[in-house]
Scaffold this motif. Structure first.
Motif, PDB file in Angstrom:
ATOM      1  N   SER A  28       0.559  -0.885  -0.552  1.00 43.49           N
ATOM      2  CA  SER A  28       0.437   0.008   0.080  1.00 43.49           C
ATOM      3  C   SER A  28       0.968   1.457  -0.288  1.00 43.49           C
ATOM      4  O   SER A  28       2.115   1.377   0.122  1.00 43.49           O
ATOM      5  N   GLN A  29       0.094   2.497  -0.052  1.00 39.26           N
ATOM      6  CA  GLN A  29       0.986   3.879  -0.172  1.00 39.26           C
ATOM      7  C   GLN A  29       1.746   3.832   1.545  1.00 39.26           C
ATOM      8  O   GLN A  29       1.018   3.783   2.449  1.00 39.26           O
ATOM      9  N   ASN A  30       2.387   4.228   1.670  1.00 36.90           N
ATOM     10  CA  ASN A  30       3.511   4.239   2.890  1.00 36.90           C
ATOM     11  C   ASN A  30       3.166   5.775   3.256  1.00 36.90           C
ATOM     12  O   ASN A  30       3.672   6.560   3.532  1.00 36.90           O
ATOM     13  N   ILE A  31       1.743   6.224   3.158  1.00 36.02           N
ATOM     14  CA  ILE A  31       1.024   7.593   4.192  1.00 36.02           C
ATOM     15  C   ILE A  31       0.554   6.612   4.684  1.00 36.02           C
ATOM     16  O   ILE A  31      -0.174   6.085   4.539  1.00 36.02           O
ATOM     17  N   PRO A  32      -0.285   7.774   5.820  1.00 38.86           N
ATOM     18  CA  PRO A  32      -0.844   7.278   6.901  1.00 38.86           C
ATOM     19  C   PRO A  32      -1.973   7.376   6.741  1.00 38.86           C
ATOM     20  O   PRO A  32      -2.618   8.731   5.855  1.00 38.86           O
ATOM     21  N   TYR A  33      -3.241   5.713   6.245  1.00 38.92           N
ATOM     22  CA  TYR A  33      -4.768   6.566   5.434  1.00 38.92           C
ATOM     23  C   TYR A  33      -5.613   5.592   6.424  1.00 38.92           C
ATOM     24  O   TYR A  33      -6.697   4.968   6.123  1.00 38.92           O
ATOM     25  N   TYR A  34      -5.592   5.738   8.208  1.00 43.67           N
ATOM     26  CA  TYR A  34      -6.507   4.786   9.080  1.00 43.67           C
ATOM     27  C   TYR A  34      -7.319   5.922   9.121  1.00 43.67           C
ATOM     28  O   TYR A  34      -7.951   6.849   8.987  1.00 43.67           O
ATOM     29  N   PRO A  35      -8.590   4.730   8.510  1.00 43.03           N
ATOM     30  CA  PRO A  35      -8.870   3.519   9.374  1.00 43.03           C
ATOM     31  C   PRO A  35      -9.131   2.826   8.331  1.00 43.03           C
ATOM     32  O   PRO A  35      -8.793   1.875   8.723  1.00 43.03           O
ATOM     33  N   HIS A  36      -8.926   3.072   6.820  1.00 42.96           N
ATOM     34  CA  HIS A  36      -8.499   1.997   6.333  1.00 42.96           C
ATOM     35  C   HIS A  36      -7.947   1.772   6.034  1.00 42.96           C
ATOM     36  O   HIS A  36      -7.544   0.251   5.811  1.00 42.96           O
ATOM     37  N   TYR A  37      -6.614   2.141   6.143  1.00 44.86           N
ATOM     38  CA  TYR A  37      -5.166   0.949   5.661  1.00 44.86           C
ATOM     39  C   TYR A  37      -3.853   2.319   6.676  1.00 44.86           C
ATOM     40  O   TYR A  37      -3.807   3.424   6.239  1.00 44.86           O
ATOM     41  N   GLU A  38      -2.801   1.680   7.071  1.00 47.69           N
ATOM     42  CA  GLU A  38      -1.774   2.096   7.360  1.00 47.69           C
ATOM     43  C   GLU A  38      -0.803   1.012   7.746  1.00 47.69           C
ATOM     44  O   GLU A  38      -0.423   0.855   8.940  1.00 47.69           O
ATOM     45  N   PHE A  39      -0.379   0.411   6.479  1.00 46.80           N
ATOM     46  CA  PHE A  39       0.593  -1.474   6.366  1.00 46.80           C
ATOM     47  C   PHE A  39       2.234  -0.789   8.009  1.00 46.80           C
ATOM     48  O   PHE A  39       2.454  -1.983   7.975  1.00 46.80           O
ATOM     49  N   SER A  40       2.473   0.301   7.636  1.00 48.18           N
ATOM     50  CA  SER A  40       3.688   0.462   8.271  1.00 48.18           C
ATOM     51  C   SER A  40       3.510   0.739   9.806  1.00 48.18           C
ATOM     52  O   SER A  40       3.755   0.252  10.875  1.00 48.18           O
TER      53      SER A  40
END
Length: 255
Positions: A28-40
């Motif tokens: 995924s993109q390495n930007i905080p995109y919570y609550p959708h995704y934040e793989f880091s």
């Protein structure tokens, strides 16, 4: 286009994440995109991660999650260093590959993306939006006409938090942002004004899918899992504060 360098250590890590055919790398993109995704994140990687982990428990298929710059996602997919990209969609464009060469899952979720302004600016005419903050690599197609005519200028920033601070300092008139991401961010920031989505300004709903080049059977199986387990999906959406974006937009317009 400016070159984006990818550390050798991460490339080696991607290769090492392939112990067998039943383990797949999701990027995924390495930007905080919570609550959708934040793989880091080391703990909770967001809704998409939670759904894939439920799928993993049901099927035995394993996933490894990596985050990388937006402009590298499709490059590493082409190279075979990652198996799946999230989010993606058949209508989104990129300079790396033709969407016709990729396979897409059913949407893991739908979302609402629109124009956020400071509360006192709610209801202003679109002509007042001369500078729009947006995350680098994102393309607000519903603003394209005004951008092409020079009526609105895009200001690209590293992440959504930076976009909000830009508008907080009045260096941008508005922010193009995901509704649920904005709600989460605003709940964590105590030094910004009250920002609200103005439904009278450009707004749209989007679908977040998985894409792959070489694993069509996998995305088809994930799609079937989603279709067969609506209760699981609904429970996870409620857990992460995600609802029906179309109904949410109706409520915002009726306020």
């Amino acid at each position: 286009m400016r070159a984006v360098y990818f550390p050798l250590s991460i490339l080696l890590m991607l290769i090492s994440l392939r112990p067998n055919a039943e383990t797949y790398v999701v990027a995924s993109q390495n930007i905080p995109y919570y609550p959708h995704y934040e793989f880091s994140s080391e703990v909770d990687k967001g809704f998409a991660w939670a759904l894939l982990e439920v799928y993993s428990k049901h099927t035995g298929v394993s996933f490894e999650y990596v985050a990388m710059p937006v402009l590298r996602l499709q490059v590493e997919l082409e190279k075979g260093n990652v198996d799946l990209v999230y989010p993606d969609h058949p209508t989104w464009t990129n300079p790396v590959n033709d969407n016709k060469t990729k396979h897409y899952s059913a949407p893991l979720t739908d979302s609402l993306v629109g124009t956020f302004v400071k509360a006192p600016r709610y209801g202003q005419d679109i002509s007042r939006i001369r500078k729009l903050a947006i995350v680098l690599g994102f393309s607000p197609l519903y603003w394209q006409g005004r951008i092409d005519s020079g009526k609105t200028k895009l200001i690209s920033v590293a992440d959504n938090k930076a976009a909000l601070y830009l508008a907080q300092l009045d260096r941008a008139d508005a922010v193009d942002m995901d509704y649920y991401v904005a709600n989460y961010l605003l709940s964590t920031l105590s030094d910004v004004d009250d920002f609200v989505l103005d439904p009278n300004l450009p707004v749209t709903t989007v679908e977040f899918c998985l894409s792959t080049l070489n694993n069509p059977e996998l995305v088809a199986d994930i799609s079937e899992f989603i279709a067969q387990h609506p209760d699981v999906v609904a429970k996870l959406k409620a857990q992460y504060g995600l609802d029906d974006p179309t109904e949410r937009l109706k409520k915002l317009r009726n306020q």
